[in-house]
Every structure is written in C-alpha cells, then in structure tokens.
Design a protein around this motif. Structure first.
Motif, PDB file in Angstrom:
ATOM      1  N   VAL A 146       0.867  -1.184   0.000  1.00  0.00           N
ATOM      2  CA  VAL A 146       0.000   0.000   0.000  1.00  0.00           C
ATOM      3  C   VAL A 146       0.902   1.231   0.000  1.00  0.00           C
ATOM      4  O   VAL A 146       1.974   1.217   0.606  1.00  0.00           O
ATOM      5  CB  VAL A 146      -0.897  -0.025   1.273  1.00  0.00           C
ATOM      6  CG1 VAL A 146      -1.661   1.275   1.425  1.00  0.00           C
ATOM      7  CG2 VAL A 146      -1.870  -1.193   1.218  1.00  0.00           C
ATOM      8  N   LYS A 147       0.470   2.269  -0.738  1.00  0.00           N
ATOM      9  CA  LYS A 147       1.254   3.520  -0.752  1.00  0.00           C
ATOM     10  C   LYS A 147       0.702   4.430   0.344  1.00  0.00           C
ATOM     11  O   LYS A 147      -0.463   4.843   0.288  1.00  0.00           O
ATOM     12  CB  LYS A 147       1.131   4.193  -2.114  1.00  0.00           C
ATOM     13  CG  LYS A 147       1.874   3.436  -3.201  1.00  0.00           C
ATOM     14  CD  LYS A 147       1.778   4.148  -4.525  1.00  0.00           C
ATOM     15  CE  LYS A 147       2.576   3.364  -5.573  1.00  0.00           C
ATOM     16  NZ  LYS A 147       1.998   3.411  -6.888  1.00  0.00           N
ATOM     17  N   VAL A 148       1.537   4.743   1.327  1.00  0.00           N
ATOM     18  CA  VAL A 148       1.093   5.603   2.433  1.00  0.00           C
ATOM     19  C   VAL A 148       1.637   7.011   2.182  1.00  0.00           C
ATOM     20  O   VAL A 148       2.857   7.198   2.044  1.00  0.00           O
ATOM     21  CB  VAL A 148       1.594   5.061   3.793  1.00  0.00           C
ATOM     22  CG1 VAL A 148       1.173   5.992   4.928  1.00  0.00           C
ATOM     23  CG2 VAL A 148       1.060   3.661   4.035  1.00  0.00           C
ATOM     24  N   GLN A 149       0.711   7.955   2.132  1.00  0.00           N
ATOM     25  CA  GLN A 149       1.105   9.356   1.902  1.00  0.00           C
ATOM     26  C   GLN A 149       1.631   9.939   3.213  1.00  0.00           C
ATOM     27  O   GLN A 149       0.915   9.978   4.224  1.00  0.00           O
ATOM     28  CB  GLN A 149      -0.113  10.153   1.415  1.00  0.00           C
ATOM     29  CG  GLN A 149       0.176  11.603   1.118  1.00  0.00           C
ATOM     30  CD  GLN A 149       1.049  11.781  -0.123  1.00  0.00           C
ATOM     31  OE1 GLN A 149       0.715  11.257  -1.190  1.00  0.00           O
ATOM     32  NE2 GLN A 149       2.148  12.511   0.012  1.00  0.00           N
ATOM     33  N   THR A 150       2.867  10.386   3.245  1.00  0.00           N
ATOM     34  CA  THR A 150       3.407  11.062   4.424  1.00  0.00           C
ATOM     35  C   THR A 150       3.453  12.562   4.110  1.00  0.00           C
ATOM     36  O   THR A 150       3.215  12.965   2.959  1.00  0.00           O
ATOM     37  CB  THR A 150       4.840  10.566   4.762  1.00  0.00           C
ATOM     38  OG1 THR A 150       5.757  11.225   3.879  1.00  0.00           O
ATOM     39  CG2 THR A 150       4.967   9.060   4.614  1.00  0.00           C
ATOM     40  N   PRO A 151       3.790  13.411   5.062  1.00  0.00           N
ATOM     41  CA  PRO A 151       3.900  14.848   4.739  1.00  0.00           C
ATOM     42  C   PRO A 151       4.993  15.129   3.721  1.00  0.00           C
ATOM     43  O   PRO A 151       4.976  16.151   3.039  1.00  0.00           O
ATOM     44  CB  PRO A 151       4.249  15.483   6.096  1.00  0.00           C
ATOM     45  CG  PRO A 151       3.785  14.506   7.124  1.00  0.00           C
ATOM     46  CD  PRO A 151       3.921  13.162   6.508  1.00  0.00           C
ATOM     47  N   LEU A 152       5.968  14.180   3.588  1.00  0.00           N
ATOM     48  CA  LEU A 152       7.123  14.445   2.713  1.00  0.00           C
ATOM     49  C   LEU A 152       7.185  13.572   1.474  1.00  0.00           C
ATOM     50  O   LEU A 152       8.055  13.736   0.638  1.00  0.00           O
ATOM     51  CB  LEU A 152       8.418  14.242   3.515  1.00  0.00           C
ATOM     52  CG  LEU A 152       8.575  15.149   4.728  1.00  0.00           C
ATOM     53  CD1 LEU A 152       9.857  14.830   5.467  1.00  0.00           C
ATOM     54  CD2 LEU A 152       8.558  16.614   4.311  1.00  0.00           C
ATOM     55  N   GLY A 153       6.312  12.615   1.350  1.00  0.00           N
ATOM     56  CA  GLY A 153       6.384  11.739   0.181  1.00  0.00           C
ATOM     57  C   GLY A 153       5.456  10.553   0.328  1.00  0.00           C
ATOM     58  O   GLY A 153       4.468  10.602   1.057  1.00  0.00           O
ATOM     59  N   VAL A 154       5.832   9.478  -0.379  1.00  0.00           N
ATOM     60  CA  VAL A 154       4.990   8.279  -0.376  1.00  0.00           C
ATOM     61  C   VAL A 154       5.839   7.107   0.124  1.00  0.00           C
ATOM     62  O   VAL A 154       6.944   6.886  -0.365  1.00  0.00           O
ATOM     63  CB  VAL A 154       4.450   7.985  -1.798  1.00  0.00           C
ATOM     64  CG1 VAL A 154       3.730   6.637  -1.823  1.00  0.00           C
ATOM     65  CG2 VAL A 154       3.516   9.100  -2.244  1.00  0.00           C
ATOM     66  N   ALA A 155       5.326   6.373   1.106  1.00  0.00           N
ATOM     67  CA  ALA A 155       6.054   5.220   1.660  1.00  0.00           C
ATOM     68  C   ALA A 155       5.333   3.941   1.262  1.00  0.00           C
ATOM     69  O   ALA A 155       4.229   3.680   1.739  1.00  0.00           O
ATOM     70  CB  ALA A 155       6.136   5.331   3.176  1.00  0.00           C
ATOM     71  N   PRO A 156       5.945   3.126   0.373  1.00  0.00           N
ATOM     72  CA  PRO A 156       5.337   1.835   0.055  1.00  0.00           C
ATOM     73  C   PRO A 156       5.445   0.928   1.285  1.00  0.00           C
ATOM     74  O   PRO A 156       6.521   0.784   1.857  1.00  0.00           O
ATOM     75  CB  PRO A 156       6.197   1.290  -1.093  1.00  0.00           C
ATOM     76  CG  PRO A 156       7.181   2.349  -1.421  1.00  0.00           C
ATOM     77  CD  PRO A 156       7.253   3.308  -0.277  1.00  0.00           C
TER      78      PRO A 156
END
Ligand code: URA
Length: 214
Positions: free
Chosen positions: A54-64
């Motif tokens: 799952v792609k998790v949206q963080t404040p700085l980018g996307v964390a798979p």
C-alpha cells in the motif's frame, strides 16, 4: 508448530509470572500477562499472514508499505481466554470475533469428562484466517469440539490455534485430529495429571483470572 519457549524472549518472563504461585495471586497482573502473551502471539502470527503493498502518503512523500490483506477472525473459548483474546485484539484491531462457551461437564462412567458447549456466536468464516485460542491446551478435546462447531459458520482458508501452555498429550491430539491447523504455543509442559490439569502448568487459568466458580 511454533513454541515461544524454544526461542528465549520476554514471553518467558510473562509465562513465569503466570505460573508463579505468589505472583499469580495478583489477578490483575495474571490477566495482563495473558493479554501481553496474546499481543506477542498476534505479532508472531502476523508474520505468516498475507500482505499487500500500500502507498502511504506522508507529509514528505509516499512510503510503500506491506499491510495485512485481510484481518483475522479471533475465536475464543470462554472464559479464561478473554484476556488472551484482548491481547490479540489490541494488535488485530480490525479483527472479527467469535465466542464459544465450552467447559468440562460431568465425568462420564470411564472417569473422563465430557466437553459441554452451550453458546456460540461467530461471523461467516468462509475463506478467512481464524485464530482459535485457549490459554491452556490440556487434552485438546474442547478445541476439537469447538473447531468442528465453528465449521458450521464456513470453512476458513487457514486456522491457527494459540495456547499459552500445552501438554504433550494435547499437542499430539490436536496434530492428529486437526492436522490442517497451525499451532502457536508459549511452552509445552511435562504431562497431564489425573484431573487433566497441565503439570507443572499454572493451575486453573479461569479461576486465577476471574475468581473461583462454584
Ligand atoms: O491445567 C489446566 C488445564 C485446563 N485448564 C486450566 O485452567 N488449567
């Protein structure tokens, strides 16, 4: 079969406190230790589950990130299992839940007890991962009876059986009667006594968690 005692860890501390005749007088600590073992077992069992990226949206980018695909169904045999169940639920917070009232009934003629079952509530189990739990795997007969009763609610894709303490007889029984189930145990003790209690074990888990019954 995975036995926590084969891999020394903090789980041994919690099991030691459950067994200790002085510490177990503190029923709140007894319940909390059952809960903590449920949490550790949930973590260990989670490693065997299906994950999806799952792609998790963080404040700085996307964390798979790999996340568990389907939450399990937590199936609990009342009453000793309640704190153990809560531990699993603390981690699998989206789990569905099943509850079964099963207990040792009156002894039959050959001195063996009957397993009585008078309550069962369950979601649909078809194709799901079920974690069936009981802190004490003594003879394995309650687990067998409960497992077959649960199959009325659908056939799970995978069933795990979790217990804190087991007897060698109980382990053999479950492996023979329910070979499709995966066993997760805190420790395997020496034997059963003539009343089908685990030795050295810890005594009556339900009474220690919730008080003596009549
Ligand atoms: O030793 C045992 C066996 C079954 N149930 C318990 O609570 N203790």
């Amino acid at each position: 079969m995975f036995v926590f005692a084969d891999h020394p860890s903090i789980a041994d501390q919690f099991i030691a406190e459950l067994r200790d005749v002085t510490i177990q007088k503190d029923s709140m600590r007894f319940r909390r230790n059952l809960e903590r073992l449920g949490e550790l077992m949930a973590y260990e069992i989670s490693k065997s589950m299906l994950f999806q990226m799952v792609k998790v949206q963080t404040p700085l980018g996307v964390a798979p990130t790999p996340l568990i695909k389907h939450p399990p169904v937590l199936a609990t045999i009342l009453r000793a299992s309640l704190p153990f169940h809560q531990g699993f639920l603390n981690y699998f917070d989206r789990a569905e839940n099943a509850f079964i009232g099963a207990y040792r009934g009156y002894p039959s003629v050959n001195e063996e007890f009957e397993v009585a079952m008078d309550y069962i509530s369950s979601p649909d189990l078809s194709g799901k991962t079920v974690i069936l739990m009981d802190p004490m795997l003594a003879t394995g007969r309650s687990l067998e009876k409960v497992y077959h009763a649960l199959l009325r609610f659908g056939t799970p894709a995978r069933t795990h059986i979790a217990a804190v303490l087991a007897s060698p007889e109980g382990v053999r029984y479950v492996q023979e009667k329910m070979p499709q189930c995966h066993l997760w145990l805190g420790a395997v003790d020496e034997r059963l006594d003539s009343h089908y209690y685990i030795v050295p074990g810890l005594g009556d888990a339900g009474d220690l968690a919730f008080g003596e019954k009549i």
